[in-house]
Design a protein around this motif. Structure first.
Motif, mmCIF file in Angstrom:
data_model
loop_
_atom_site.group_PDB
_atom_site.id
_atom_site.type_symbol
_atom_site.label_atom_id
_atom_site.label_comp_id
_atom_site.label_asym_id
_atom_site.label_seq_id
_atom_site.Cartn_x
_atom_site.Cartn_y
_atom_site.Cartn_z
ATOM 1 N N TRP A 193 -0.756 -19.854 40.430
ATOM 2 C CA TRP A 193 -0.750 -21.317 40.623
ATOM 3 C C TRP A 193 1.252 -21.493 40.264
ATOM 4 N N ARG A 194 2.329 -20.389 40.587
ATOM 5 C CA ARG A 194 3.555 -20.725 39.753
ATOM 6 C C ARG A 194 3.769 -21.362 41.602
ATOM 7 N N TYR A 197 1.991 -25.046 41.726
ATOM 8 C CA TYR A 197 3.002 -25.700 40.901
ATOM 9 C C TYR A 197 4.181 -26.603 41.803
ATOM 10 N N LEU A 200 2.810 -28.580 44.657
ATOM 11 C CA LEU A 200 2.750 -30.309 44.172
ATOM 12 C C LEU A 200 3.939 -30.664 43.245
ATOM 13 N N MET A 201 4.934 -29.736 43.455
ATOM 14 C CA MET A 201 5.536 -31.135 42.918
ATOM 15 C C MET A 201 6.741 -31.544 43.932
ATOM 16 N N SER A 204 4.165 -34.111 45.291
ATOM 17 C CA SER A 204 4.455 -35.959 44.522
ATOM 18 C C SER A 204 6.112 -36.502 45.232
ATOM 19 N N PHE A 220 3.093 -35.839 39.342
ATOM 20 C CA PHE A 220 3.220 -34.934 39.618
ATOM 21 C C PHE A 220 2.121 -33.922 38.264
ATOM 22 N N ILE A 224 -1.255 -31.764 38.121
ATOM 23 C CA ILE A 224 -1.438 -30.353 37.551
ATOM 24 C C ILE A 224 -2.852 -30.642 37.029
ATOM 25 N N SER A 225 -2.731 -31.560 36.327
ATOM 26 C CA SER A 225 -4.059 -31.803 35.088
ATOM 27 C C SER A 225 -5.099 -32.167 36.445
ATOM 28 N N TYR A 227 -6.148 -30.603 39.555
ATOM 29 C CA TYR A 227 -5.820 -29.441 39.455
ATOM 30 C C TYR A 227 -6.281 -27.914 37.911
ATOM 31 N N GLU A 228 -5.483 -28.173 37.508
ATOM 32 C CA GLU A 228 -6.783 -27.555 36.249
ATOM 33 C C GLU A 228 -7.862 -28.083 36.087
#
Length: 258
Positions: A193-194, A197, A200-201, A204, A220, A224-225, A227-228
């Motif tokens: 996940w790191r 993230y 995704l940053m 964005s 971003f 993230i929301s 993705y989870e």
């Protein structure tokens, strides 16, 4: 829409591709021509969410061809948005013959999900991202000089942001299919996940056209929301289909199982 056979000569495949591209282009042209006369109303709706950051509440046209250019761009953009279901279906239908019969049942739900997610991204952008982004941009500009709200500039930023958020909101489908179809094991996706993230940053920053930190943070947070949420849905699908132990499987485990 008819679906071609799985095996065709190369020229037949090219003919099928041309036929589907023709349907897309003709659909967009017709929609563009139909909505052209309504472009003043469409522009009014587009800027309504950021009107408080437009001095005088009205856009300015600074060139002789400016009005026509803006109207044509808005009509074309609206035509593409309206034809999004057709565009998505024709693209997926071109690859449909290559899928196995049990895989084809996912196509219609996928088309519906893609359309809903695209429009959802646009709605999120319109009500949340646009006001925040234009508020920040207006502050930066008004501190230096008098702001002249040029119509073409404002419309370009709005449509690019709307499109960027619409495309970015397709992320849940990508994540869901990568995990549910075992292309990437759930354990790998969850454990990394790191890196996701960070990716995704970067996404964005690339997708947002105004490069403002406000827009990038909103994008971003939304990604993230999504993705989870998509991982949570994929987790339930995997548990139902393969059992809870499948959440810890690696690529080698899937290969051995197959």
């Amino acid at each position: 829409m008819p679906i071609g056979p799985a095996r065709m000569p190369l020229l037949d495949h090219l003919g099928e591709l041309r036929r589907r591209l023709t349907i897309i282009v003709v659909s967009v042209i017709i929609a563009t021509l139909v909505v052209y006369e309504a472009t003043p109303t469409i522009v009014d709706v587009l800027i309504d969410s950021v009107r408080e950051y437009i001095p005088g509440g009205q856009l300015a046209v600074l060139t002789a061809l400016g009005g026509f250019t803006v109207r044509f761009k808005v009509a074309l953009y609206t035509g593409i948005v309206v034809c999004t279901p057709i565009i998505i279906w024709e693209i997926l239908a071109f690859f449909l013959p290559a899928l196995k019969p049990n895989e084809r049942r996912w196509v219609v739900p996928t088309v519906l999900a893609m359309v809903v997610l695209f429009y959802l991204g646009m709605v999120f952008c319109y009500f949340i991202a646009l006001p925040a982004a234009f508020g920040w941009l207006y502050e930066q500009s008004s501190a230096l000089a008098r702001v002249i709200p040029q119509a073409e500039d404002y419309i370009n930023v709005i449509t690019l942001m709307e499109t960027g958020f619409g495309i970015a909101f397709e992320l849940p489908l990508v994540v869901f299919y990568l995990t549910a179809l075992h292309a990437v094991p759930y354990a790998t996706m969850r454990g990394g996940w790191r890196y996701v993230y960070v990716g995704l940053m970067i996404l964005s920053a690339v997708v947002t056209p105004d490069a403002s930190p406000v827009t990038m943070v909103l994008m971003f947070a939304a990604l993230i929301s999504l993705y989870e949420i998509s991982l949570a849905v994929a987790r339930q699908v995997i548990i139902i289909r393969d059992g809870k132990q499948a959440l810890r499987w690696t690529r080698e485990d899937y290969a051995h199982r197959d």
